[in-house]
Design an enzyme around this catalytic site. Structure first.
Site, PDB file in Angstrom:
ATOM      1  N   LYS A 263       0.817  -1.231   0.000  1.00 24.72           N
ATOM      2  CA  LYS A 263       0.000   0.000   0.000  1.00 24.72           C
ATOM      3  C   LYS A 263       0.845   1.274   0.000  1.00 24.72           C
ATOM      4  O   LYS A 263       0.420   2.289  -0.555  1.00 24.72           O
ATOM      5  CB  LYS A 263      -0.924   0.013   1.216  1.00 24.72           C
ATOM      6  CG  LYS A 263      -2.000  -1.039   1.123  1.00 24.72           C
ATOM      7  CD  LYS A 263      -2.944  -0.962   2.280  1.00 24.72           C
ATOM      8  CE  LYS A 263      -3.840  -2.181   2.277  1.00 24.72           C
ATOM      9  NZ  LYS A 263      -4.881  -2.124   3.270  1.00 24.72           N
TER      10      LYS A 263
ATOM     11  N   ASN B 226      -4.998   2.266  -1.126  1.00 20.47           N
ATOM     12  CA  ASN B 226      -5.525   0.899  -1.267  1.00 20.47           C
ATOM     13  C   ASN B 226      -6.416   0.756  -2.496  1.00 20.47           C
ATOM     14  O   ASN B 226      -6.869  -0.341  -2.802  1.00 20.47           O
ATOM     15  CB  ASN B 226      -6.291   0.468  -0.013  1.00 20.47           C
ATOM     16  CG  ASN B 226      -7.702   1.013   0.028  1.00 20.47           C
ATOM     17  OD1 ASN B 226      -7.939   2.167  -0.333  1.00 20.47           O
ATOM     18  ND2 ASN B 226      -8.644   0.206   0.443  1.00 20.47           N
TER      19      ASN B 226
ATOM     20  N   ALA C 237       2.173  -0.690  12.957  1.00 16.62           N
ATOM     21  CA  ALA C 237       2.479   0.663  12.481  1.00 16.62           C
ATOM     22  C   ALA C 237       2.675   0.677  10.967  1.00 16.62           C
ATOM     23  O   ALA C 237       3.407   1.501  10.432  1.00 16.62           O
ATOM     24  CB  ALA C 237       3.731   1.179  13.190  1.00 16.62           C
TER      25      ALA C 237
HETATM   26  P1  NDP Z   1       1.956  -3.619   6.520  1.00 20.36           P
HETATM   27  O1  NDP Z   1       2.814  -4.644   5.882  1.00 20.36           O
HETATM   28  O2  NDP Z   1       1.964  -2.224   6.030  1.00 20.36           O
HETATM   29  O3  NDP Z   1       2.304  -3.550   8.129  1.00 20.36           O
HETATM   30  C1  NDP Z   1       2.394  -4.706   8.872  1.00 20.36           C
HETATM   31  C2  NDP Z   1       2.580  -4.360  10.353  1.00 20.36           C
HETATM   32  O4  NDP Z   1       2.501  -5.590  11.065  1.00 20.36           O
HETATM   33  C3  NDP Z   1       3.912  -3.719  10.722  1.00 20.36           C
HETATM   34  O5  NDP Z   1       3.690  -2.769  11.734  1.00 20.36           O
HETATM   35  C4  NDP Z   1       4.752  -4.895  11.262  1.00 20.36           C
HETATM   36  O6  NDP Z   1       5.665  -4.539  12.251  1.00 20.36           O
HETATM   37  C5  NDP Z   1       3.647  -5.724  11.908  1.00 20.36           C
HETATM   38  N1  NDP Z   1       3.959  -7.153  11.997  1.00 20.36           N
HETATM   39  C6  NDP Z   1       4.101  -8.030  10.976  1.00 20.36           C
HETATM   40  N2  NDP Z   1       4.323  -9.264  11.450  1.00 20.36           N
HETATM   41  C7  NDP Z   1       4.320  -9.163  12.809  1.00 20.36           C
HETATM   42  C8  NDP Z   1       4.500 -10.098  13.860  1.00 20.36           C
HETATM   43  N3  NDP Z   1       4.711 -11.387  13.614  1.00 20.36           N
HETATM   44  N4  NDP Z   1       4.416  -9.654  15.128  1.00 20.36           N
HETATM   45  C9  NDP Z   1       4.167  -8.338  15.374  1.00 20.36           C
HETATM   46  N5  NDP Z   1       4.010  -7.397  14.425  1.00 20.36           N
HETATM   47  C10 NDP Z   1       4.079  -7.808  13.151  1.00 20.36           C
HETATM   48  O7  NDP Z   1       0.475  -4.244   6.496  1.00 20.36           O
HETATM   49  P2  NDP Z   1      -0.945  -3.519   6.309  1.00 20.36           P
HETATM   50  O8  NDP Z   1      -1.049  -2.407   7.275  1.00 20.36           O
HETATM   51  O9  NDP Z   1      -1.201  -3.261   4.883  1.00 20.36           O
HETATM   52  O10 NDP Z   1      -1.960  -4.717   6.736  1.00 20.36           O
HETATM   53  C11 NDP Z   1      -1.947  -5.216   8.051  1.00 20.36           C
HETATM   54  C12 NDP Z   1      -3.068  -6.240   8.251  1.00 20.36           C
HETATM   55  O11 NDP Z   1      -4.355  -5.649   8.098  1.00 20.36           O
HETATM   56  C13 NDP Z   1      -3.015  -7.416   7.289  1.00 20.36           C
HETATM   57  O12 NDP Z   1      -3.239  -8.597   8.004  1.00 20.36           O
HETATM   58  C14 NDP Z   1      -4.168  -7.137   6.318  1.00 20.36           C
HETATM   59  O13 NDP Z   1      -4.696  -8.337   5.796  1.00 20.36           O
HETATM   60  C15 NDP Z   1      -5.163  -6.443   7.239  1.00 20.36           C
HETATM   61  N6  NDP Z   1      -6.087  -5.560   6.525  1.00 20.36           N
HETATM   62  C16 NDP Z   1      -7.423  -5.833   6.508  1.00 20.36           C
HETATM   63  C17 NDP Z   1      -8.318  -5.000   5.886  1.00 20.36           C
HETATM   64  C18 NDP Z   1      -9.773  -5.317   5.893  1.00 20.36           C
HETATM   65  O14 NDP Z   1     -10.492  -4.772   5.064  1.00 20.36           O
HETATM   66  N7  NDP Z   1     -10.251  -6.130   6.803  1.00 20.36           N
HETATM   67  C19 NDP Z   1      -7.886  -3.786   5.184  1.00 20.36           C
HETATM   68  C20 NDP Z   1      -6.471  -3.566   5.302  1.00 20.36           C
HETATM   69  C21 NDP Z   1      -5.620  -4.436   5.915  1.00 20.36           C
HETATM   70  P3  NDP Z   1       7.202  -4.118  11.905  1.00 20.36           P
HETATM   71  O15 NDP Z   1       7.171  -2.635  11.620  1.00 20.36           O
HETATM   72  O16 NDP Z   1       7.933  -4.431  13.159  1.00 20.36           O
HETATM   73  O17 NDP Z   1       7.627  -4.938  10.743  1.00 20.36           O
END
Ligand code: NDP
Length: 263
Positions: free
Chosen positions: A63, A84, A121
Protein backbone atom coordinates in the site's frame (compact mmCIF):
# COMPACT_ATOMS: atom_id res chain seq x y z
CA UNK A 1 -15.78 -5.28 -20.34
CA UNK A 2 -13.70 -3.48 -17.68
CA UNK A 3 -11.09 -5.45 -15.73
CA UNK A 4 -10.23 -4.86 -12.06
CA UNK A 5 -7.83 -6.69 -9.74
CA UNK A 6 -6.37 -6.90 -6.27
CA UNK A 7 -2.57 -6.83 -5.87
CA UNK A 8 -1.01 -8.46 -2.83
CA UNK A 9 1.44 -10.96 -1.40
CA UNK A 10 -0.21 -13.18 -0.22
CA UNK A 11 -3.38 -12.61 -2.19
CA UNK A 12 -4.99 -16.04 -2.55
CA UNK A 13 -6.99 -15.51 0.67
CA UNK A 14 -8.56 -12.26 -0.56
CA UNK A 15 -12.35 -12.05 -0.67
CA UNK A 16 -12.27 -8.90 -2.81
CA UNK A 17 -12.85 -10.72 -6.15
CA UNK A 18 -15.97 -12.37 -4.74
CA UNK A 19 -17.27 -9.08 -3.29
CA UNK A 20 -16.77 -6.93 -6.38
CA UNK A 21 -17.88 -9.61 -8.86
CA UNK A 22 -21.07 -10.08 -6.85
CA UNK A 23 -21.88 -6.37 -7.34
CA UNK A 24 -20.95 -6.38 -11.04
CA UNK A 25 -22.96 -9.53 -11.76
CA UNK A 26 -26.08 -8.64 -9.77
CA UNK A 27 -26.22 -5.09 -11.13
CA UNK A 28 -25.37 -6.08 -14.73
CA UNK A 29 -22.25 -3.94 -14.77
CA UNK A 30 -19.90 -5.13 -17.50
CA UNK A 31 -16.76 -5.77 -15.47
CA UNK A 32 -14.71 -8.55 -13.95
CA UNK A 33 -12.38 -8.56 -10.90
CA UNK A 34 -9.39 -10.88 -10.43
CA UNK A 35 -6.31 -11.42 -8.22
CA UNK A 36 -2.67 -10.62 -9.00
CA UNK A 37 0.05 -12.15 -6.84
CA UNK A 38 2.65 -9.36 -6.88
CA UNK A 39 5.95 -10.07 -5.16
CA UNK A 40 7.91 -6.96 -6.16
CA UNK A 41 5.89 -3.85 -5.24
CA UNK A 42 8.03 -1.64 -7.49
CA UNK A 43 6.42 -3.45 -10.48
CA UNK A 44 2.91 -2.36 -9.46
CA UNK A 45 2.40 0.42 -11.99
CA UNK A 46 3.78 -1.42 -15.02
CA UNK A 47 1.79 -4.55 -14.12
CA UNK A 48 -1.40 -2.48 -13.69
CA UNK A 49 -1.10 -0.95 -17.16
CA UNK A 50 0.20 -4.08 -18.91
CA UNK A 51 -2.93 -5.93 -17.72
CA UNK A 52 -5.13 -3.10 -19.06
CA UNK A 53 -6.83 -2.61 -15.71
CA UNK A 54 -9.50 0.05 -15.16
CA UNK A 55 -8.88 -0.02 -11.42
CA UNK A 56 -7.45 -2.09 -8.59
CA UNK A 57 -7.19 -2.62 -4.89
CA UNK A 58 -3.86 -3.04 -3.12
CA UNK A 59 -3.25 -5.13 -0.03
CA UNK A 60 -0.32 -6.28 2.13
CA UNK A 61 2.51 -5.33 1.72
CA UNK A 62 2.21 -2.89 -1.19
CA UNK A 63 0.00 0.00 0.00
CA UNK A 64 2.85 2.42 0.64
CA UNK A 65 4.49 1.43 -2.65
CA UNK A 66 1.12 2.06 -4.34
CA UNK A 67 1.12 5.62 -3.01
CA UNK A 68 4.54 6.21 -4.59
CA UNK A 69 3.43 4.69 -7.90
CA UNK A 70 0.49 7.08 -8.40
CA UNK A 71 0.47 10.01 -10.82
CA UNK A 72 -2.00 11.72 -8.50
CA UNK A 73 -3.30 10.92 -5.03
CA UNK A 74 -6.68 12.21 -3.85
CA UNK A 75 -8.50 12.73 -0.55
CA UNK A 76 -7.52 11.02 2.67
CA UNK A 77 -4.75 8.95 0.98
CA UNK A 78 -2.77 12.19 0.62
CA UNK A 79 -2.81 12.73 4.38
CA UNK A 80 -1.51 9.25 5.16
CA UNK A 81 0.67 8.33 2.19
CA UNK A 82 -1.12 5.01 1.87
CA UNK A 83 -3.19 3.90 -1.13
CA UNK A 84 -5.52 0.90 -1.27
CA UNK A 85 -7.54 1.82 -4.37
CA UNK A 86 -6.20 2.68 -7.83
CA UNK A 87 -8.15 4.11 -10.76
CA UNK A 88 -7.02 4.35 -14.37
CA UNK A 89 -8.12 7.84 -15.37
CA UNK A 90 -7.21 8.40 -19.03
CA UNK A 91 -3.93 6.50 -18.66
CA UNK A 92 -3.01 8.15 -15.35
CA UNK A 93 -2.84 6.22 -12.10
CA UNK A 94 -5.01 7.90 -9.44
CA UNK A 95 -4.79 6.72 -5.82
CA UNK A 96 -7.34 6.73 -2.99
CA UNK A 97 -7.65 5.27 0.50
CA UNK A 98 -10.96 3.69 1.50
CA UNK A 99 -9.66 1.59 4.44
CA UNK A 100 -10.08 4.22 7.13
CA UNK A 101 -13.69 5.14 6.38
CA UNK A 102 -14.42 1.44 5.96
CA UNK A 103 -13.14 0.85 9.48
CA UNK A 104 -15.21 3.72 10.95
CA UNK A 105 -18.26 2.00 9.52
CA UNK A 106 -17.15 -1.28 11.14
CA UNK A 107 -16.81 0.12 14.67
CA UNK A 108 -20.08 2.09 14.72
CA UNK A 109 -21.64 -0.67 16.83
CA UNK A 110 -19.08 -0.09 19.62
CA UNK A 111 -20.63 3.34 20.26
CA UNK A 112 -18.70 6.39 21.36
CA UNK A 113 -15.06 5.29 21.34
CA UNK A 114 -12.67 7.90 22.79
CA UNK A 115 -9.40 6.07 23.41
CA UNK A 116 -7.88 3.51 21.02
CA UNK A 117 -4.72 1.38 21.07
CA UNK A 118 -3.47 0.39 17.62
CA UNK A 119 -1.19 -2.65 17.42
CA UNK A 120 1.11 -2.30 14.40
CA UNK A 121 2.48 0.66 12.48
CA UNK A 122 2.10 -0.30 8.81
CA UNK A 123 -0.14 1.17 6.13
CA UNK A 124 -3.41 0.23 7.81
CA UNK A 125 -2.26 1.63 11.16
CA UNK A 126 -1.32 4.93 9.51
CA UNK A 127 -4.69 5.26 7.82
CA UNK A 128 -6.64 4.38 10.96
CA UNK A 129 -4.56 6.55 13.31
CA UNK A 130 -4.95 9.62 11.13
CA UNK A 131 -8.67 8.99 10.70
CA UNK A 132 -9.22 8.49 14.47
CA UNK A 133 -7.35 11.70 15.25
CA UNK A 134 -9.68 13.57 12.88
CA UNK A 135 -12.53 12.50 15.20
CA UNK A 136 -10.59 13.67 18.31
CA UNK A 137 -10.01 10.10 19.47
CA UNK A 138 -6.94 9.64 21.69
CA UNK A 139 -4.62 7.17 19.93
CA UNK A 140 -1.70 5.08 21.15
CA UNK A 141 0.40 3.03 18.72
CA UNK A 142 2.39 -0.06 19.72
CA UNK A 143 4.75 -1.67 17.22
CA UNK A 144 7.40 -4.41 17.15
CA UNK A 145 10.09 -2.20 15.62
CA UNK A 146 10.90 1.48 16.11
CA UNK A 147 11.55 2.57 12.52
CA UNK A 148 7.89 2.63 11.49
CA UNK A 149 6.93 4.74 14.53
CA UNK A 150 8.53 7.89 13.07
CA UNK A 151 5.39 8.76 11.11
CA UNK A 152 3.23 8.55 14.23
CA UNK A 153 5.29 10.82 16.48
CA UNK A 154 3.55 13.97 15.23
CA UNK A 155 0.18 12.34 14.70
CA UNK A 156 -0.86 10.44 17.86
CA UNK A 157 -0.66 10.97 21.64
CA UNK A 158 1.74 8.12 22.33
CA UNK A 159 3.78 5.62 20.35
CA UNK A 160 5.87 2.77 21.72
CA UNK A 161 7.78 -0.36 20.91
CA UNK A 162 7.30 -3.45 23.08
CA UNK A 163 10.29 -2.37 25.23
CA UNK A 164 8.97 0.97 26.49
CA UNK A 165 5.23 0.28 26.55
CA UNK A 166 3.10 0.88 29.63
CA UNK A 167 -0.49 -0.24 29.43
CA UNK A 168 -3.41 2.16 30.04
CA UNK A 169 -7.21 1.83 29.75
CA UNK A 170 -8.60 1.63 26.22
CA UNK A 171 -12.12 1.68 24.80
CA UNK A 172 -10.88 -0.30 21.82
CA UNK A 173 -7.73 -2.16 20.81
CA UNK A 174 -7.22 -2.86 17.11
CA UNK A 175 -4.78 -5.37 15.65
CA UNK A 176 -3.44 -3.99 12.38
CA UNK A 177 -0.33 -6.20 12.33
CA UNK A 178 -0.22 -9.13 9.96
CA UNK A 179 0.56 -11.45 12.89
CA UNK A 180 -2.01 -14.24 12.69
CA UNK A 181 -2.64 -13.79 8.95
CA UNK A 182 -0.44 -16.62 7.69
CA UNK A 183 0.81 -17.88 11.07
CA UNK A 184 -0.41 -18.42 14.62
CA UNK A 185 1.47 -15.50 16.17
CA UNK A 186 0.16 -12.86 18.55
CA UNK A 187 0.72 -9.19 17.58
CA UNK A 188 3.01 -8.69 20.62
CA UNK A 189 4.54 -10.90 23.35
CA UNK A 190 1.81 -12.76 25.23
CA UNK A 191 2.31 -10.93 28.55
CA UNK A 192 1.79 -7.57 26.81
CA UNK A 193 -1.26 -8.76 24.89
CA UNK A 194 -2.78 -10.18 28.11
CA UNK A 195 -2.32 -6.86 29.92
CA UNK A 196 -3.74 -4.90 27.01
CA UNK A 197 -6.83 -7.11 26.79
CA UNK A 198 -7.39 -6.87 30.54
CA UNK A 199 -7.65 -3.09 30.09
CA UNK A 200 -9.77 -2.91 26.93
CA UNK A 201 -13.55 -2.77 26.46
CA UNK A 202 -13.68 -3.85 22.81
CA UNK A 203 -11.34 -5.65 20.43
CA UNK A 204 -11.09 -5.57 16.64
CA UNK A 205 -8.78 -7.33 14.22
CA UNK A 206 -8.17 -6.10 10.67
CA UNK A 207 -7.64 -9.72 9.61
CA UNK A 208 -10.84 -11.36 8.44
CA UNK A 209 -12.14 -14.84 7.84
CA UNK A 210 -10.18 -16.51 10.62
CA UNK A 211 -10.02 -16.51 14.40
CA UNK A 212 -6.54 -15.11 14.93
CA UNK A 213 -4.69 -16.02 18.16
CA UNK A 214 -5.40 -12.41 19.21
CA UNK A 215 -9.17 -12.82 18.79
CA UNK A 216 -9.07 -16.24 20.47
CA UNK A 217 -7.49 -14.64 23.53
CA UNK A 218 -10.09 -11.85 23.53
CA UNK A 219 -12.83 -14.48 23.35
CA UNK A 220 -11.33 -16.41 26.27
CA UNK A 221 -11.50 -13.17 28.27
CA UNK A 222 -15.14 -12.57 27.29
CA UNK A 223 -14.38 -9.29 25.54
CA UNK A 224 -16.70 -8.23 22.71
CA UNK A 225 -14.69 -8.57 19.50
CA UNK A 226 -14.99 -8.47 15.75
CA UNK A 227 -12.77 -9.55 12.89
CA UNK A 228 -12.04 -7.44 9.81
CA UNK A 229 -15.04 -8.54 7.74
CA UNK A 230 -17.05 -5.33 8.23
CA UNK A 231 -13.96 -3.24 7.56
CA UNK A 232 -13.48 -5.22 4.38
CA UNK A 233 -17.09 -4.61 3.40
CA UNK A 234 -16.85 -0.87 4.18
CA UNK A 235 -13.65 -0.31 2.20
CA UNK A 236 -14.95 -2.48 -0.63
CA UNK A 237 -18.20 -0.54 -1.02
CA UNK A 238 -16.30 2.76 -1.18
CA UNK A 239 -13.74 1.32 -3.64
CA UNK A 240 -16.50 -0.07 -5.86
CA UNK A 241 -18.17 3.34 -5.95
CA UNK A 242 -14.88 4.71 -7.35
CA UNK A 243 -14.55 1.82 -9.84
CA UNK A 244 -17.98 2.40 -11.37
CA UNK A 245 -17.53 6.18 -11.26
CA UNK A 246 -20.94 6.71 -9.65
CA UNK A 247 -22.77 4.78 -12.38
CA UNK A 248 -24.28 2.60 -9.62
CA UNK A 249 -26.04 3.76 -6.44
CA UNK A 250 -24.08 3.41 -3.18
CA UNK A 251 -26.97 1.58 -1.47
CA UNK A 252 -27.22 -0.93 -4.33
CA UNK A 253 -23.47 -1.56 -4.13
CA UNK A 254 -23.72 -2.09 -0.37
CA UNK A 255 -26.66 -4.50 -0.55
CA UNK A 256 -25.07 -6.58 -3.30
CA UNK A 257 -21.60 -6.66 -1.80
CA UNK A 258 -23.11 -7.75 1.53
CA UNK A 259 -24.65 -10.72 -0.33
CA UNK A 260 -21.15 -12.00 -1.16
CA UNK A 261 -20.56 -12.49 2.58
CA UNK A 262 -23.54 -14.83 2.72
CA UNK A 263 -22.19 -17.13 -0.04
P1 NDP B 1 1.96 -3.62 6.52
O1 NDP B 1 2.81 -4.64 5.88
O2 NDP B 1 1.96 -2.22 6.03
O3 NDP B 1 2.30 -3.55 8.13
C1 NDP B 1 2.39 -4.71 8.87
C2 NDP B 1 2.58 -4.36 10.35
O4 NDP B 1 2.50 -5.59 11.06
C3 NDP B 1 3.91 -3.72 10.72
O5 NDP B 1 3.69 -2.77 11.73
C4 NDP B 1 4.75 -4.90 11.26
O6 NDP B 1 5.67 -4.54 12.25
C5 NDP B 1 3.65 -5.72 11.91
N1 NDP B 1 3.96 -7.15 12.00
C6 NDP B 1 4.10 -8.03 10.98
N2 NDP B 1 4.32 -9.26 11.45
C7 NDP B 1 4.32 -9.16 12.81
C8 NDP B 1 4.50 -10.10 13.86
N3 NDP B 1 4.71 -11.39 13.61
N4 NDP B 1 4.42 -9.65 15.13
C9 NDP B 1 4.17 -8.34 15.37
N5 NDP B 1 4.01 -7.40 14.43
C10 NDP B 1 4.08 -7.81 13.15
O7 NDP B 1 0.47 -4.24 6.50
P2 NDP B 1 -0.94 -3.52 6.31
O8 NDP B 1 -1.05 -2.41 7.27
O9 NDP B 1 -1.20 -3.26 4.88
O10 NDP B 1 -1.96 -4.72 6.74
C11 NDP B 1 -1.95 -5.22 8.05
C12 NDP B 1 -3.07 -6.24 8.25
O11 NDP B 1 -4.36 -5.65 8.10
C13 NDP B 1 -3.01 -7.42 7.29
O12 NDP B 1 -3.24 -8.60 8.00
C14 NDP B 1 -4.17 -7.14 6.32
O13 NDP B 1 -4.70 -8.34 5.80
C15 NDP B 1 -5.16 -6.44 7.24
N6 NDP B 1 -6.09 -5.56 6.52
C16 NDP B 1 -7.42 -5.83 6.51
C17 NDP B 1 -8.32 -5.00 5.89
C18 NDP B 1 -9.77 -5.32 5.89
O14 NDP B 1 -10.49 -4.77 5.06
N7 NDP B 1 -10.25 -6.13 6.80
C19 NDP B 1 -7.89 -3.79 5.18
C20 NDP B 1 -6.47 -3.57 5.30
C21 NDP B 1 -5.62 -4.44 5.91
P3 NDP B 1 7.20 -4.12 11.90
O15 NDP B 1 7.17 -2.63 11.62
O16 NDP B 1 7.93 -4.43 13.16
O17 NDP B 1 7.63 -4.94 10.74
Amino acid sequence: MKLFAIFGNPVSHSRSPLMHNCVFKNLNYKACYTRVHLIDGSKLKETFFSLGLSGANVTVPHKEEAFKACDEVRGFAKTVGVVNTLINEDGKLIGYNTDADGFMYAIEEFGDVKNILILGAGGTAKALASRFVQDDIKVTVLNRSASRLEYFKNVVSRCHTWDDFEVQKYDLVVNTTSAGLKDEELPAPKEIVQKVLDNSSFVADAIYGKMTPFLKLAKEKNITFKDGADMLLGQGVLANELFVNQELKLDDIKINMQKSFEL
